[in-house]
Design an enzyme around this catalytic site. Structure first.
Site, PDB file in Angstrom:
ATOM      1  N   HIS A 387       0.042  -9.629  -3.656  1.00 12.55           N
ATOM      2  CA  HIS A 387      -0.192  -8.958  -2.370  1.00 12.55           C
ATOM      3  C   HIS A 387      -1.686  -8.983  -2.020  1.00 12.55           C
ATOM      4  CE1 HIS A 387       0.778  -5.739   0.663  1.00 12.55           C
ATOM      5  NE2 HIS A 387      -0.501  -5.465   0.483  1.00 12.55           N
ATOM      6  N   GLU A 388      -2.517  -8.522  -2.960  1.00 10.81           N
ATOM      7  CA  GLU A 388      -3.963  -8.444  -2.687  1.00 10.81           C
ATOM      8  C   GLU A 388      -4.592  -9.832  -2.560  1.00 10.81           C
ATOM      9  OE1 GLU A 388      -5.104  -5.812  -1.627  1.00 10.81           O
ATOM     10  OE2 GLU A 388      -3.622  -4.390  -2.358  1.00 10.81           O
ATOM     11  N   HIS A 391      -4.120 -11.006   0.956  1.00  7.81           N
ATOM     12  CA  HIS A 391      -5.197 -10.494   1.821  1.00  7.81           C
ATOM     13  C   HIS A 391      -6.483 -11.295   1.604  1.00  7.81           C
ATOM     14  CE1 HIS A 391      -3.231  -7.020   3.487  1.00  7.81           C
ATOM     15  NE2 HIS A 391      -3.073  -6.404   2.330  1.00  7.81           N
ATOM     16  N   HIS A 394      -6.383 -14.741   3.081  1.00  9.60           N
ATOM     17  CA  HIS A 394      -6.432 -14.628   4.548  1.00  9.60           C
ATOM     18  C   HIS A 394      -7.902 -14.506   4.981  1.00  9.60           C
ATOM     19  CE1 HIS A 394      -4.577 -12.499   8.343  1.00  9.60           C
ATOM     20  NE2 HIS A 394      -5.205 -13.615   8.633  1.00  9.60           N
TER      21      HIS A 394
END
Length: 598
Positions: A387-388, A391, A394
């Site tokens: 998940h991190e 980010h 991105h």
């Protein structure tokens, strides 16, 4: 890692390398001094922002000040998060916060001054080639212009700012400091403290009596304060309606969506498409009832694990390898950047004494992103890692492909990249799993994410929409009215397989997000967009991957809805939500088949 180490004892290979931001404290001090000087330079532009050349110079200075301030702030606070008790970085964090406030004040004249120009003058600036790199900033100012008031009115609204925070502040004090729940008996029959933190643990109990008692105790406590809590929520709604009217928006909902330029139809479309798919939620509740082997399914049964705890012991190195393998559908360019993050100290891995809890991805433009974890060797931590890193990558692609101003993506987009990584990891684990117990554990884990992130958050979003519309029509939000609206929504969302206990009507009173109005829908849209992307990537391969990487590279260079649309996910249509729902249906089908074959 079993015992919690002191920061000084943590092995160097598992900590992030903040030297990539500043090699040492002296370099930080030099940059701080530079910003202090530049703040003085900004004042020279005040009252002079009338022509393209002056505005271009002012914007360039604003960028320079903002970027340096961001770097100073990020470095100081990430050091502070390594050990929050360490006084040197506590002080540095405070110093960076004060500098940010000072910079905000020093640059605050720029937008109002440009906005005081006529609409024709603004259009002229947008068309001026010398301001090409600031075109989006100026277009955004022009778009906001109808909702910006006169200087005196803006000053008055700014002064009301502190008062307007009162409903949320009062709620937080009541909820976190003053609200006390009665003791209840735990699984061992011992009296135990019921707190916000322990509530979900009680609801996860195998003993229905423990679950029911915790549930009743919580909502009866809120019920005793229902008049006060209805007043605070009503005051918050009144505040939103006041600001919307003052700034000439048609409604509080449209006022909140305007910043990200999200059409109202996106919000309404989410609710109507989820309504269309409520039979799937009802089917999942029927399955939950069957798996739990209960005569009646109650609201307090929603957190009880559907399968015996399946212990997945996953070391950090194994988690990295699994995440790397699971993201192969995104292509080698993406995995090369991921590997760079894994190998070049972007990540602060383990818990240590005083370290900030939770996880995040952060950083400053011009340097690679950073990720803070508190890794445990379990499935949850592996999902947190992917998940991190979603980010982080991105931000990595966004910064690589955009000027400073256009690199920052919105919250509306932020959860898409992180949740997509989770979807691909889940797909990979389900494909690979041969153990029926493990597979059922993964399916229930994923299905519950749909329940909590899509259905539940949409129900919250619908509740917010209804209560604001009632307030705008001059209706009073009494505790009875709030409870009735909330109870009826639960009946609608959970269906006939669920006994919707009367106590749930008070749940509106304990949701902190209702004081950050019209925010929760972003969880549901982000999750749906990510699930839609994942489905396209798995089904189509390369063309969908190219579109998705285009999305990551777009940063904040256009409005969120446009960026997603170009990448093949049109959130103004029901299609992405329907695609997400088809994935949810697939999970339910697999679980039903496994249950039937037992």
């Amino acid at each position: 890692m079993t015992q919690v180490l002191k920061r000084s004892e943590v092995p160097k290979e598992s900590v992030w390398r903040l030297e990539d931001l500043f090699p040492n404290q002296a370099a930080w001090n030099d940059e701080y001094a530079k910003v202090k000087k530049l703040i003085g330079d900004a004042a020279e532009f005040q009252g002079k922002l009338k022509d393209a050349a002056t505005i271009a110079r002012c914007f360039a200075l604003e960028d320079e000040i903002s970027l340096h301030t961001e770097r100073l702030y990020v470095y100081a606070n990430m050091h502070h998060h390594e050990d929050t008790a360490e006084p040197e970085f506590q002080a540095l964090s405070e110093k960076s916060k004060k500098l940010s406030v000072e910079v905000g004040e020093a640059l605050s004249f720029i937008t109002p001054e440009i906005l005081s120009l006529s609409e024709d003058a603004l259009r002229g600036l947008i068309a001026d080639s010398s301001l090409a790199k600031y075109k989006r900033t100026l277009e955004e100012m022009l778009r906001q212009k109808p909702h910006v008031l006169s200087k005196n009115e803006e000053s008055l609204l700014a002064q009301v700012g502190n008062v307007s925070q009162a409903p949320g502040t009062i709620f937080n004090m009541m909820n976190n400091a003053d609200m006390k729940f009665p003791k209840i008996k735990n699984d061992k029959g011992e009296e135990a403290d019921l707190t916000h933190g322990s509530y979900i643990q009680f609801l996860e109990s195998r003993n229905p009596e423990v679950r029911r008692n915790a549930f009743k105790a919580v909502y009866e406590t809120y019920g005793k304060w229902k008049n006060t809590l209805a007043s605070t929520l009503s005051a918050n709604v009144t505040k939103n309606v006041f600001y919307a009217k003052a700034r000439k928006y048609p409604s509080a909902l449209e006022a909140s969506l305007y910043g990200d330029n999200i059409p109202k139809s996106v919000y309404e479309n989410l609710i109507s498409t989820i309504h269309e798919n409520l039979p799937l939620m009802h089917r999942y509740m029927a399955l939950r009832k069957k798996l739990l082997k209960v005569e009646e399914l109650h609201m307090y049964d929603l957190f009880t694990p559907l399968v015996e705890e399946f212990d997945m012991d996953i070391t950090y190195d194994e988690a990295k390898k699994t995440v790397y393998d699971s993201l192969s559908p995104l292509g080698e360019d993406y995995r090369k950047a991921l590997k760079e993050g894994f190998e070049n100290h972007w990540i602060d891995v383990y818990e240590n004494e005083g370290k900030r809890s939770g996880a995040y991805s952060w950083g400053a433009y011009g340097t690679h992103p950073y990720v803070l974890l508190n890794h445990k060797d379990n499935l949850n931590s592996m999902f947190t890692l992917t998940h991190e890193m979603g980010h982080a990558l991105h931000s990595y692609y966004s910064d690589e492909n955009n000027e400073y101003r256009d690199a920052q993506y919105t919250i509306f987009l932020a959860e898409v990249a992180s949740t997509l990584n989770e979807a691909l990891l889940m797909h990979y684990l389900l494909e690979k799993s041969t153990d029926p117990k493990e597979k059922m554990y993964l399916l229930t884990y994923y299905a519950d994410q749909f329940r909590t992130t899509v259905f539940r958050q949409t129900m919250f979003a619908e509740f917010e929409k209804i209560i604001h519309e009632k307030a705008e029509q001059g209706e009073a939000l009494t505790p009875q009215e709030l409870s009735k609206i909330y109870y009826d929504l639960n009946v609608k969302y959970y269906g006939n397989e669920m006994v919707v206990d009367k106590d749930i009507e008070m749940e509106w009173a304990r949701i902190p997000h209702f004081y950050n109005s019209f925010y929760v829908y972003k969880y549901a849209t982000g999750f749906s967009a990510a699930t839609s992307f994942a489905k396209q990537i798995i089904d189509e391969g390369a063309p969908a991957v190219d579109r998705y990487l285009g999305f990551l590279k777009s940063g904040g260079s256009d409005f969120s809805i446009n960026i997603l649309k170009k990448a093949g996910v049109d959130m103004s249509s029901p299609e992405p939500i329907r695609q997400a729902m088809s994935v949810f249906e697939g999970l339910i089908e697999q679980m039903e088949q496994m249950t039937a074959s037992k």
